[in-house]
Enzyme design. Structure first.
Site, PDB file in Angstrom:
ATOM      1  N   CYS A   1      -2.089   9.058   3.569  1.00 45.64           N
ATOM      2  CA  CYS A   1      -1.972   8.695   2.150  1.00 45.64           C
ATOM      3  C   CYS A   1      -3.219   9.130   1.402  1.00 45.64           C
ATOM      4  CB  CYS A   1      -1.759   7.198   2.018  1.00 45.64           C
ATOM      5  SG  CYS A   1      -2.934   6.262   2.980  1.00 45.64           S
TER       6      CYS A   1
ATOM      7  N   GLU B   1       0.892  -1.173   0.000  1.00 50.30           N
ATOM      8  CA  GLU B   1       0.000   0.000   0.000  1.00 50.30           C
ATOM      9  C   GLU B   1       0.916   1.205   0.000  1.00 50.30           C
ATOM     10  OE1 GLU B   1      -3.471  -0.471   1.133  1.00 50.30           O
ATOM     11  OE2 GLU B   1      -3.360  -2.513   1.913  1.00 50.30           O
TER      12      GLU B   1
END
Ligand code: NDP
Length: 518
Positions: free
Chosen positions: A323, A289
């Site tokens: 993020c 990720e």
């Protein structure tokens, strides 16, 4: 099915005096144990090394959070031996018993939730509501993955395509030893999520937390022990990323890598893992990720108050160090000037400073590296756009950068293309909704994105054409909830996995088909 019902952990109500008081008490309690020293944990044993890392408060360089022994390659090798040994028994433990460890861990964190959040305020610089959301998400991951494992166990009992000449079975089995490498920005939630997913699926783990938030990681290890996790199932080896992290990724006995972090490190891990090592007899799996360059697209017909509020909240929550944070606002020319003015006004009202004071909406950046990166991008952006507000920085006490907004940035400028990971927003004007979608998709990432529009046709167009792993319509682009908005991005944002989603545990397992002739 009632047994598997999943309920998210409620967030604290910070308008309540009692909650505020409990948080203050937790800050005092955690303040009382700052500065302690923490060992590695290998095969359940505490291991000390001669190499200590000092974790400092990012809002106050004079405050030591803790000192953590750092693993050497020899320690990491021992951790691998321990994880390999533990795998032989852990993989045979019933899934429901493994799930139970997660439920117990969730209950322990729930009981100590103020303490965990207060520790994140100290070590990660998280404002109170952000820290509380991190703790709640950790609990959610544990509860959700536990239940997902129960469902998988249930489906394992099914026999496939029975014919009278044969008996067919299909079941998921664990993979082996996982290298779990975690980031600092969700130092409890992501660490707990990645570790518990690997463990509940029957794997064993070498855990290397991000360097700046190792005390929080150690506290999670305490929880796992109290929850009854057998020794050797998770081996705690804090250490340097390029040294210990890389060793874990390269090791021929590592069966899979679970990584959350930056694009560059993720890509290099993917490459290293793809190169077979001497003695390696499998293809390593990589679950990664990575970063984002997330955008909010505002249509000509839209609730402009909602648009400005969504942009400001998504950009500056936890100083833009998510993020999922919005770092680009793409606005239709008909409403551009109005939205720019509203965003400027709202941004200038934000408070920032040491997050130990509840009144500060924003805290510091995580460390000097982040501070230097963000301030250098501000300098770059000064030549690429019009500085509307902010643009100042101060590192005297902590790593502080003011909420910063640039208008009139070209879609291909660096500030519109590269992940800054700080409180910096770039705004751009587009002539049509279609152009807005094209600008939104015009980066190497594809993590989150939002559209603010009253136009049903355009909302449907976004559903089809806005290429992100997590798309939000008429709301902010941060704050995915485990089990409701499975999270993970496209393109260079990762390997298309979805944390907190129904297929996540399967990435940590392999399916075996058994057929017996009768
Ligand atoms: P980094 O990539 O710098 O670090 C992540 C982890 O990798 C750390 O534990 C780090 O160790 C380790 N590491 C560093 N170099 C290596 C290496 N060569 N081999 C193996 N491991 C290594 O990311 P950050 O911690 O700075 O996290 C922020 C990034 O994470 C942002 O890009 C953000 O977008 C992304 N992120 C993505 C999420 C998602 O779900 N898509 C969620 C949260 C964050 P050390 O700390 O010791 O350097």
């Amino acid at each position: 099915m009632g047994l598997y019902k999943y309920k998210t952990e409620p967030l604290l109500d910070f308008t309540s005096k009692e909650v505020l008081q409990k948080y203050e008490e937790a800050l005092k309690f955690v303040g009382g144990y700052l500065g302690k020293t923490y060992p590695l944990i290998i095969d359940g044993e505490f291991v000390e090394t001669n190499d200590l890392y000092t974790s400092l408060n990012p809002a106050d360089h004079t405050q030591v959070i803790g000192k953590i022994h750092q693993a050497s390659i020899e320690n990491a090798e021992k951790a691998m031996e321990s994880a390999l040994k533990a795998f032989e028994t852990w993989k045979k433990v019933k899934a429901s018993i493994r799930a139970d460890v997660l439920f117990k861990a969730a209950a322990i964190i729930r009981k100590r939730k103020y303490e965990f959040s207060a520790l994140m305020t100290f070590e990660a610089g998280k404002p109170w509501p952000e820290a509380d959301a991190d703790t709640a998400e950790a609990i959610d991951f544990l509860e959700y993955y536990g239940r997902q494992m129960l469902l998988l166990e249930e489906s394992d009992k099914l026999t496939l395509s029975r014919r009278n000449i044969e008996r067919n079975e299909f079941k998921y089995i664990p993979l082996g030893v996982a290298a779990v490498i975690t980031p600092w920005n969700f130092p409890l939630a992501i660490l707990a999520g990645m570790t518990s997913a690997a463990v509940v699926a029957g794997n064993t783990v070498l855990l290397k937390p991000a360097i700046t938030t190792q005390v929080i990681a150690y506290k999670f290890m305490e929880v796992l022990k109290e929850a009854g996790l057998p020794k050797g199932v998770v081996n705690f080896i804090p250490g340097d990323g390029p040294e210990i992290g890389e060793f874990m990724v390269k090791h021929p006995k590592t069966r899979f890598v679970s990584f959350t972090g930056s694009k560059n490190v993720g890509l290099s891990i993917n490459q290293t893992a793809a190169t077979p090592q001497k003695g390696q007899i499998w293809i390593k799996r990589v679950i990664a990720e990575m970063g984002g360059k997330d955008a909010i697209l505002v249509d000509s017909d839209a609730d402009l108050e909602l648009a400005a509020e969504s942009i400001v909240k998504s950009t500056f929550g936890f100083s833009g160090q998510k993020c999922s944070a919005c770092s680009r606002a793409i606005i239709h020319e008909d409403v551009y000037d109005e939205v720019v003015e509203m965003v400027k006004e709202k941004t200038e009202k934000l408070t920032y400073g040491n997050p130990k004071d509840f009144s500060n909406f924003m805290g510091p950046l995580t460390d000097e590296k982040a501070f230097n990166k963000v301030t250098s991008y501000i300098e770059i952006a000064k030549n690429e756009g019009r500085l509307l507000t902010g643009g100042t920085a101060n590192k005297e006490m902590g790593w502080f950068v003011s909420p910063t907004v640039f208008a009139d940035c070209a879609p291909n400028s660096r500030i519109m293309q590269e992940e800054v990971f700080g409180p910096v927003l770039a705004m751009t004007k587009v002539k049509s909704f279609q152009e807005g979608i094209e600008v939104a998709n015009n980066t190497e990432y594809g993590l989150t994105g939002a559209v603010i529009s009253n136009n049903r046709f355009n909302l449907e167009k976004a559903r089809e054409e806005y290429h992100v792993g997590n798309l939000y319509l008429n709301r902010k682009c941060t704050g995915a909830i485990v089990g409701y908005q499975p999270f993970g991005g496209f393109n260079n944002s990762g390997t298309d996995s979805k944390a907190g989603g129904p297929d996540y545990l399967l990435l940590h397992m392999q399916a075996k088909s058994i057929s017996e002739w009768l």
